[in-house]
Scaffold this motif. Structure first.
Motif, PDB file in Angstrom:
ATOM      1  N   ASP A 137       0.248   2.637  -7.161  1.00  0.00           N
ATOM      2  CA  ASP A 137      -1.001   1.977  -6.812  1.00  0.00           C
ATOM      3  C   ASP A 137      -2.141   2.921  -7.203  1.00  0.00           C
ATOM      4  N   ARG A 140      -4.142   4.137  -4.016  1.00  0.00           N
ATOM      5  CA  ARG A 140      -3.342   4.862  -3.019  1.00  0.00           C
ATOM      6  C   ARG A 140      -2.765   6.173  -3.562  1.00  0.00           C
ATOM      7  N   ASP A 141      -2.354   6.175  -4.830  1.00  0.00           N
ATOM      8  CA  ASP A 141      -1.532   7.267  -5.343  1.00  0.00           C
ATOM      9  C   ASP A 141      -2.266   8.306  -6.184  1.00  0.00           C
TER      10      ASP A 141
END
Length: 356
Positions: A137, A140-141
Motif C-alpha cells: 500500500d 501505509r508502507d
C-alpha cells in the motif's frame, strides 16, 4: 548534451550539510551500505528494432536512444548520497511485475534508511488500483524521502494519420469506434492511463496495445503497427522532427518550452486534461526522521547545481521543486483522482506482468 558522468565529476564533493539534534556521534547515519532499488529492467536500445510483424526495412530513427530516465535519476541520487558517507551506495536492479517486485522488497526491508526505492507514479499511484493482487500500500508502507522529477506526455500520431490536432482527432474517432489502436509502454503505465482518460473525456473507443517499453511502443507507431501513442517527453525529444510521427498535443497544464508550437489538450477542447509522470525516492514506512532528513538534504544540495538542473531539463524532465509535504499531498490527491479511471479500465484478472 553533456554527459552525466562529466557533470557529476565537475560538482565539488558535498560537505556535511546539516547537524540534527539527538543524533549520537557514536551512531551516525548511514551506518552501512545504502541500497537504492531500481525496479525497472535494463533499457535503452540504440535504433529501431524489428519484430516478426515487420515486412520491410526501416531507416534509423535516431543515432542514439534517449537515456533510461530511471537509471539517470538513480545515478544522480547515488552521487548525491555518496560524498558524505564512507559506506558504499549501491544501485540494485530488481525488475519484475511492472515495478511491484522491487517496491514490495523495499516495503518489507528494515525501516532504517539503508534501503530506498526509486519509484514513479506508476508504482505508487497506478499499480495499486490497476492491478489485482498488489501486496503493498503506497500510503501505509512507504515514506517519501524526496521528489526527483516530473515529466509531461505528448499525444503522438503516425505520420500518415489523417488529422492534425487533438480536436480533429476526437471528431474523427467518434465515427470509428473500436477501429483505431493506441500504444503504451505497458499495461498500467502513465501512457496507458492517459489514453484511458482521453477516451473517457472524448467519449471515443480505442484499442489499447501494450508494449514492453516506451521505445518499443514508439517503434510500433513508426512502423504503423499502431496509430496513436501518449509518449513521455524524454522519449520523444530526440526524434523531432520525424518523418515517422508528429505531436498533436501535450498533457501538461501549459505549453512546453521544448515544444512551444504544440498546444495543450486543455487548449484543444479538453479542459482539465492534465497528467504527467513523476519520480521520487522512497523509504519503508517507519524510517527514522533523522535518516530521511539527512538523505533529503543530500539530494536537495545536488539539485541546487545548475549543471544538474540543466541536464534534466535537456532530457525533457522538470526537476521537482515541490516540498516533500506538497509532493506527499500530491500523491494522495492522485490516488483519489485516478482510482475510478484505473478500476474501470483494468483487466478482470490482470496481475502485474513480470517484465524482468
Amino acid at each position: 548534451m553533456s554527459d552525466l558522468n562529466s557533470i557529476l565529476r565537475s560538482i565539488p564533493i558535498l560537505a556535511a550539510l546539516m547537524v540534527y539534534a539527538g543524533v549520537a556521534a557514536s551512531d551516525p547515519f548511514p551506518a552501512r551500505t545504502v541500497r537504492i532499488v531500481v525496479p525497472y529492467p535494463i533499457s535503452g536500445p540504440t535504433d529501431i528494432r524489428g519484430t516478426s510483424r515487420m515486412s520491410r526495412s526501416y531507416r534509423l530513427m535516431a543515432p542514439h536512444a534517449p537515456p533510461a530516465i530511471s537509471d539517470t535519476l538513480a545515478r544522480i541520487a547515488q552521487q548525491a548520497i555518496q560524498p558524505d558517507t564512507p559506506h558504499p551506495v549501491e544501485l540494485v536492479r530488481q525488475p519484475g511485475g511492472a515495478t511491484t517486485r522491487g517496491a514490495l522488497a523495499v516495503a518489507r526491508a528494515a525501516a532504517d534508511g539503508h534501503t530506498l526505492l526509486l519509484a514513479s507514479n506508476a508504482t505508487m499511484v497506478i499499480n495499486p488500483h490497476y492491478f489485482h493482487g498488489v501486496e503493498y500500500d503506497p500510503v501505509r508502507d512507504f515514506h517519501l524521502v524526496a521528489p526527483l522529477a516530473t515529466m509531461p506526455f505528448v499525444l503522438m500520431a503516425g505520420a500518415a494519420f489523417p488529422v492534425d490536432d487533438a480536436r480533429g482527432l476526437a471528431a474523427w474517432l467518434k465515427v470509428r469506434p473500436g477501429e483505431i489502436n493506441f500504444a503504451s509502454s505497458g499495461d498500467g503505465s502513465t501512457g496507458h492511463l492517459a489514453g484511458e482518460l482521453f477516451q473517457r473525456m472524448t467519449k471515443v473507443s480505442l484499442v489499447h496495445v501494450s508494449y514492453n517499453s516506451g521505445v518499443s511502443a514508439l517503434n510500433g507507431l513508426a512502423t504503423r503497427q499502431v496509430s496513436l501513442m501518449f509518449a513521455a517527453l524524454p522519449l520523444t525529444l530526440i526524434y523531432f522532427p520525424s518523418e515517422h510521427f508528429r505531436p498533436l498535443a501535450v498533457t501538461s497544464a501549459r505549453r512546453l518550452e521544448r515544444l512551444p508550437e504544440v498546444p495543450t489538450l486543455a487548449e484543444s477542447g479538453l479542459p482539465g486534461f492534465e497528467i504527467e509522470g513523476w519520480y521520487g525516492l522512497f523509504a519503508p514506512a517507519g524510517t527514522p526522521a533523522v535518516a530521511t532528513a539527512w538523505l533529503r538534504a543530500q539530494i536537495s544540495a545536488l539539485y541546487g547545481s545548475t549543471a544538474i538542473r540543466s541536464y534534466l531539463l535537456g532530457l525533457g524532465l522538470e526537476p521537482a521543486t515541490m516540498t516533500t509535504g506538497e509532493f506527499a499531498t500530491r500523491i494522495n490527491t492522485e490516488l483519489d483522482k485516478w482510482a475510478p479511471v484505473l478500476r474501470e479500465s483494468r483487466l478482470p484478472t490482470g496481475r502485474p506482468r513480470d517484465e524482468g
